[in-house]
Write a protein that holds these residues in place. Structure first.
Motif, short mmCIF file in Angstrom:
data_model
loop_
_atom_site.label_atom_id
_atom_site.label_comp_id
_atom_site.label_asym_id
_atom_site.label_seq_id
_atom_site.Cartn_x
_atom_site.Cartn_y
_atom_site.Cartn_z
N SER A 29 1.19 -0.85 0.26
CA SER A 29 0.48 -0.17 -0.15
C SER A 29 1.15 1.33 -0.11
CB SER A 29 -1.07 0.43 1.45
OG SER A 29 -1.98 1.03 1.08
N VAL A 31 0.55 5.13 -0.74
CA VAL A 31 0.20 6.66 -0.85
C VAL A 31 0.36 7.01 -0.40
CG1 VAL A 31 -2.94 7.67 0.17
CG2 VAL A 31 -1.94 4.36 -0.61
N ILE A 44 -3.97 13.12 -4.13
CA ILE A 44 -4.20 11.96 -3.50
C ILE A 44 -3.30 11.24 -5.01
CG2 ILE A 44 -4.57 9.84 -2.05
CD1 ILE A 44 -6.08 12.28 -0.44
N ALA A 46 -2.61 6.93 -5.27
CA ALA A 46 -2.25 5.56 -4.53
C ALA A 46 -1.80 4.30 -5.53
CB ALA A 46 -3.92 5.39 -4.23
N ILE A 48 -2.14 0.65 -4.61
CA ILE A 48 -2.05 -0.12 -4.15
C ILE A 48 -2.37 -2.23 -4.57
CG2 ILE A 48 -4.03 -1.54 -2.20
CD1 ILE A 48 -4.52 1.84 -1.22
N VAL A 66 -8.02 3.71 5.32
CA VAL A 66 -6.42 4.84 5.66
C VAL A 66 -6.30 5.80 6.18
CG1 VAL A 66 -4.97 5.58 3.64
CG2 VAL A 66 -6.39 3.77 2.89
N SER A 204 -1.99 2.34 6.57
CA SER A 204 -3.45 1.57 5.81
C SER A 204 -3.49 0.52 7.29
CB SER A 204 -2.82 1.45 4.19
OG SER A 204 -2.34 2.51 3.67
#
Length: 223
Positions: A29, A31, A44, A46, A48, A66, A204
């Motif tokens: 993860s 982020v 943002i 991300a 994942i 998150v 996360s």
């Protein structure tokens, strides 16, 4: 653009953990914010995803929480809300363009099907404290998955559905999402929270359908 820092699963305890392995299963993860300044408007990004040595050992996440740095603010109410129902979205109806806040892509496994399911992702504001991800699969089976996200303070909660197609469980294995910065000051869609030791630290928490959990951490440079 700043470089997101991600540490190995076997890193020493003093380093930020961004990936962890359990038996043959590996979860990542990553982020981060797009700004380097605390208190500024930010987007943002991300990444994942999960992998496994065998399809049988893939875990299906049923919840992802998150936690962004303290002081992070979401003002989703500044964007026109998409009010379509899940049934309308799955039937092919589209949210208003003014509701869109981000885009991305996704992959899923539907073992024993040999080919991964690939999909495009669009993120829409659906209320002052909520977003909806519309995941539209193109290969090998056309299908739409709707994922709801809720915001509480600096925390984003994402219940992850695990649909079945012809009796086969579909496990989401990858989600790439970009939410660009929008507005500034009081009109910022997202405002970056606290910078700690020159890093935005984002945590996360995964909950899987077998009852197990995993906590990971990623960071991005800030001042």
């Amino acid at each position: 653009m700043r470089k997101l820092t991600v540490t190995a699963a076997v890193a020493v305890a003093s380093l930020a953990l961004a990936g962890a392995a359990v038996a043959a299963f590996n979860q990542v993860s990553n982020v981060g914010f797009t700004t380097t300044k605390a208190g500024h408007s930010t987007g943002i990004v991300a990444d994942i995803h999960s992998t496994s040595d065998t399809p049988q050992t893939l875990k299906a996440a049923k919840l992802l929480v998150v936690k962004f740095p303290a002081g992070t603010k979401f003002q989703l109410g500044l964007v026109k809300a998409c009010k379509l129902t899940d049934q309308q979205l799955m039937s092919g109806m589209s949210c208003p363009a003014k509701s869109k806040v981000g885009t991305g892509s996704a992959q899923a496994s539907a073992y024993p099907l040999p080919q991964a399911i690939t999909a495009g992702v669009k993120a829409y504001a659906s209320g002052p404290h909520s977003m909806v991800l519309v995941v539209t699969a193109t290969q090998p089976i056309p299908q739409t998955l709707v994922i709801h996200e809720t915001v509480s303070g600096s925390k984003l909660s994402i219940p992850v559905p695990t649909p079945t197609v012809a009796g086969v469980k579909v496990v989401l294995t990858s989600l790439q999402l970009s939410v660009p910065a929008r507005g500034s000051g009081r009109t910022a869609l997202i405002t970056a929270g606290r910078c700690t030791a020159h890093n935005f630290v984002i945590k996360s928490h995964f909950v899987y359908d077998d009852g197990s959990t995993m906590d990971l951490q990623s960071s991005s440079v800030c001042s």
